[in-house]
Design an enzyme around this catalytic site. Sequence first.
Site, PDB file in Angstrom:
ATOM      1  N   CYS A  12      47.524  44.294  41.261  1.00 32.31           N
ATOM      2  CA  CYS A  12      46.159  43.932  41.641  1.00 32.31           C
ATOM      3  C   CYS A  12      45.230  44.802  40.790  1.00 32.31           C
ATOM      4  O   CYS A  12      45.333  46.044  40.829  1.00 32.31           O
ATOM      5  CB  CYS A  12      45.970  44.238  43.126  1.00 32.31           C
ATOM      6  SG  CYS A  12      44.281  44.035  43.707  1.00 32.31           S
TER       7      CYS A  12
ATOM      8  N   CYS B  71      42.399  39.507  36.610  1.00 25.31           N
ATOM      9  CA  CYS B  71      42.644  39.440  38.056  1.00 25.31           C
ATOM     10  C   CYS B  71      43.907  38.621  38.208  1.00 25.31           C
ATOM     11  O   CYS B  71      44.039  37.551  37.592  1.00 25.31           O
ATOM     12  CB  CYS B  71      41.481  38.761  38.778  1.00 25.31           C
ATOM     13  SG  CYS B  71      41.850  38.391  40.508  1.00 25.31           S
TER      14      CYS B  71
HETATM   15  N1  DGL Z   1      44.306  39.898  42.624  1.00 28.16           N
HETATM   16  C1  DGL Z   1      43.432  40.993  42.654  1.00 28.16           C
HETATM   17  C2  DGL Z   1      43.082  41.506  41.294  1.00 28.16           C
HETATM   18  O1  DGL Z   1      43.898  41.417  40.395  1.00 28.16           O
HETATM   19  C3  DGL Z   1      42.255  41.029  43.564  1.00 28.16           C
HETATM   20  C4  DGL Z   1      41.744  39.883  44.243  1.00 28.16           C
HETATM   21  C5  DGL Z   1      40.794  40.186  45.380  1.00 28.16           C
HETATM   22  O2  DGL Z   1      41.311  40.464  46.464  1.00 28.16           O
HETATM   23  O3  DGL Z   1      39.579  40.150  45.169  1.00 28.16           O
HETATM   24  O4  DGL Z   1      42.022  42.039  41.085  1.00 28.16           O
END
Ligand code: DGL
Length: 282
Positions: free
Chosen positions: A81, A200
Amino acid sequence: MSEMLELSKNAGPIGIFDSGYGGLTIYSEIKKLLPQYDYIYLGDNARTPYGTRSFDVVYEFTRQSVRYLFSRGCQLVILACNTASAKALRTIQQVDLPQWDPNRRVLGIIRPTVECIGEVTESRHVGVLATEGTIKSLSYPLEIRKLFPDIEVTGEACPLWVPLVENNEVNCEGADYFVKRHVENLLSHDTLIDTIILGCTHYPMLFDKIRQYTPNNIKLLTQGAAVAASLKDYLYRHPEMDDLCTKGGETLFCTTETDGKFGDQASVFLKQNIQVKTVILE
Ligand code: DGL
């Protein structure tokens, strides 16, 4: 306040954490490259999105998640993440790990992504599409500047993209509207961009739409393959950690949402039926 955790020194699965489904795009590449290991995937779907939350909240939620994965025997945890990597990784590494267990490791995914960018861009102008938290943290421009001071970086926050993925709305008209809008915004700020980092882990699930609204001469860089290669290299360079990762080829999926909801949606992405367990983080 110092806090001791009762942790076992035995080998365990590799932990992979994300705020929701996005980390599955990293998990699937890791699993492809390193199928022999055991994994626990944890998605904090009940509290996603993290991207619009404050530093303190992202840190606390991520800390709880890492602690849970440690309590399940993981010696090594990947924050799949970007938002957690940008806002929580350093504090967990510097403050929490020395108290919990200095031998365990938590790794992020921004550095491995940035390491390959120098070979991909020719114009030396790179765009980053990511959550508000990741963009505001400036983690991408700062990390890229350390390795490639000649690269110009422009970021664009896309706050509604994660909710589209989490709510299984990637094929709706609203998705077209928001994808087009943010891609165009980014490119209007720097017309020399030749590479866009999808910063993301949820965004590869919107890949076809992002491709549709991005001129063909611009490369779209997803993170999974780079993160998987970097993990393989890490385990090779750290045989003492490799020995602490069990190798049975099994994956347990955990979510803070209901297991049925996570299982249905994750199975579509992974193209296989999976067993899911609901967990409570605290
Ligand atoms: N998938 C996550 C990232 O790579 C975050 C998504 C979220 O919860 O806003 O930033």
